[in-house]
Scaffold this motif. Structure first.
Motif, PDB file in Angstrom:
ATOM      1  N   THR A  56       0.924  -1.409  -0.131  1.00 31.99           N
ATOM      2  CA  THR A  56       0.015   0.029   0.017  1.00 31.99           C
ATOM      3  C   THR A  56       0.985   1.122  -0.064  1.00 31.99           C
ATOM      4  O   THR A  56       1.776   1.349   0.691  1.00 31.99           O
ATOM      5  CB  THR A  56      -0.921  -0.061   1.253  1.00 31.99           C
ATOM      6  OG1 THR A  56      -0.127  -0.077   2.350  1.00 31.99           O
ATOM      7  CG2 THR A  56      -1.927  -1.225   1.025  1.00 31.99           C
ATOM      8  N   LEU A  57       0.654   2.205  -0.938  1.00 29.92           N
ATOM      9  CA  LEU A  57       1.458   3.398  -0.989  1.00 29.92           C
ATOM     10  C   LEU A  57       0.280   4.698  -0.814  1.00 29.92           C
ATOM     11  O   LEU A  57      -0.711   4.361  -1.193  1.00 29.92           O
ATOM     12  CB  LEU A  57       1.840   3.533  -2.435  1.00 29.92           C
ATOM     13  CG  LEU A  57       3.401   3.070  -2.667  1.00 29.92           C
ATOM     14  CD1 LEU A  57       3.472   2.847  -4.327  1.00 29.92           C
ATOM     15  CD2 LEU A  57       4.445   3.703  -2.188  1.00 29.92           C
ATOM     16  N   PRO A  58       0.806   5.669  -0.170  1.00 24.16           N
ATOM     17  CA  PRO A  58      -0.066   6.974   0.000  1.00 24.16           C
ATOM     18  C   PRO A  58      -0.193   7.379  -1.317  1.00 24.16           C
ATOM     19  O   PRO A  58       0.570   7.403  -2.489  1.00 24.16           O
ATOM     20  CB  PRO A  58       1.122   7.905   0.527  1.00 24.16           C
ATOM     21  CG  PRO A  58       2.070   7.061   1.433  1.00 24.16           C
ATOM     22  CD  PRO A  58       2.161   5.669   0.656  1.00 24.16           C
ATOM     23  N   GLY A  59      -1.216   7.912  -1.574  1.00 22.66           N
ATOM     24  CA  GLY A  59      -1.750   8.321  -2.980  1.00 22.66           C
ATOM     25  C   GLY A  59      -0.790   9.349  -3.555  1.00 22.66           C
ATOM     26  O   GLY A  59      -0.420   9.533  -4.636  1.00 22.66           O
ATOM     27  N   SER A  60      -0.325  10.289  -2.447  1.00 23.61           N
ATOM     28  CA  SER A  60       0.350  11.233  -2.847  1.00 23.61           C
ATOM     29  C   SER A  60       1.741  10.783  -3.632  1.00 23.61           C
ATOM     30  O   SER A  60       2.518  11.575  -4.381  1.00 23.61           O
ATOM     31  CB  SER A  60       0.857  12.184  -1.726  1.00 23.61           C
ATOM     32  OG  SER A  60       1.577  11.393  -0.822  1.00 23.61           O
ATOM     33  N   VAL A  61       2.357   9.640  -3.532  1.00 22.73           N
ATOM     34  CA  VAL A  61       3.483   9.208  -4.143  1.00 22.73           C
ATOM     35  C   VAL A  61       3.305   8.986  -5.602  1.00 22.73           C
ATOM     36  O   VAL A  61       4.123   9.279  -6.379  1.00 22.73           O
ATOM     37  CB  VAL A  61       3.847   7.832  -3.528  1.00 22.73           C
ATOM     38  CG1 VAL A  61       5.168   7.185  -4.239  1.00 22.73           C
ATOM     39  CG2 VAL A  61       4.132   7.802  -2.230  1.00 22.73           C
ATOM     40  N   LEU A  62       2.115   8.491  -6.138  1.00 27.70           N
ATOM     41  CA  LEU A  62       1.972   8.137  -7.457  1.00 27.70           C
ATOM     42  C   LEU A  62       0.965   9.258  -8.274  1.00 27.70           C
ATOM     43  O   LEU A  62       1.048   9.372  -9.321  1.00 27.70           O
ATOM     44  CB  LEU A  62       0.998   7.213  -7.483  1.00 27.70           C
ATOM     45  CG  LEU A  62       1.881   5.794  -7.218  1.00 27.70           C
ATOM     46  CD1 LEU A  62       1.069   4.464  -7.469  1.00 27.70           C
ATOM     47  CD2 LEU A  62       3.166   5.527  -8.090  1.00 27.70           C
TER      48      LEU A  62
END
Length: 262
Positions: free
Chosen positions: A194-200
């Motif tokens: 799971t990645l924070p949306g701000s990364v992508l």
């Protein structure tokens, strides 16, 4: 009504279940390989000739034992899936299960009473197999991840409890804070993150503040920007993956359930 593709899935589950004891004969070999891998990781063949000699020796032993393991477990599993036309391995590690999800959807809408005993029987067999055998045989992690998703899609509909019956063996998403951490996790054999949306997603501060004031149903879905994709491709290339295969590996490295940060 149980269709041909669902029957093929059930036959495959029966095959897995009937081979629990056979596959478990190789648990000791898996432990040996894991020990050898740890030993190999401690060596620095680029720094000292003694480490290089030891590294080559350990590597040869790993290759020999790994071949034995695959011939008696993973290769047999893949061969059975091909025989039943359950899965296409041509683009592995991207697996094509030949549209079975559509037929699972049909079964949920059109099942009849006599289907239930077959469904419950094979659900029990699948869960028992996954609980009692090695999860991947050191090469089938993505295959079984996908198969778990398919099985859960089917069997979760036919249950009498709110309990997650796949909890004990399904792959858990690992929280990471950057694409670099994702790649490092992938190198360690992890496949779900799971990645924070701000990364992508390129979301400005003003946009975030504006969206925070909106009701959830009005929040816009954003698409990855070119810089984010370029960054991902560069990091993948830095990890030693050939650029022309980038899209193939995106499936593995960024099996990301993006968390909404707005």
């Amino acid at each position: 009504m149980i269709t041909q593709k669902i029957k093929a899935l059930f036959q495959f589950i029966e095959y897995l279940h009937s081979n629990i004891e056979n596959f478990n004969h190789y648990n000791g070999l898996i432990m040996e390989l894991e020990t050898l891998n740890n030993k190999r990781n401690e060596l620095e063949p680029g720094r000292n000739y003694k480490d290089k000699l030891q590294y080559d020796k350990v590597q040869a032993e790993i290759e020999n034992k790994f071949k034995t393991l695959q011939e008696n477990t993973a290769n047999l599993i893949k061969a059975k899936a091909k025989e039943l036309n359950l899965c296409n391995f041509d683009n592995a590690p991207i697996y094509n299960f030949n549209g079975i999800i559509n037929e699972i959807h049909q079964l949920k809408n059109n099942f009849i009473d006599k289907d239930l005993s077959e469904i419950f029987k094979h659900k029990s067999q699948y869960i028992e197999y996954r609980m009692q055998t090695h999860k991947t045989f050191l090469s089938l992690q993505i295959f079984f991840n996908d198969l778990d998703v398919i099985a859960k899609n089917l069997f979760d509909y036919f249950k009498d409890t709110q309990q997650n019956e796949f909890e004990a063996f399904e792959t858990k998403a690992i929280p990471v804070n950057s694409i670099a951490e994702t790649i490092q996790g992938f190198k360690k054999g992890q496949t779900k993150f799971t990645l924070p949306g701000s990364v992508l997603f390129n979301t400005s501060t003003n946009e975030r503040l504006q969206n925070e004031a909106l009701p959830p149903q009005q929040t816009e879905t954003k698409t990855p920007t070119a810089p984010a994709i370029a960054l991902l491709c560069n990091l993948i290339n830095d990890a030693g993956i050939i650029k022309r295969k980038t899209m193939k590996y995106l499936r593995n490295i960024v099996n990301v359930f993006v968390k909404n940060t707005v």
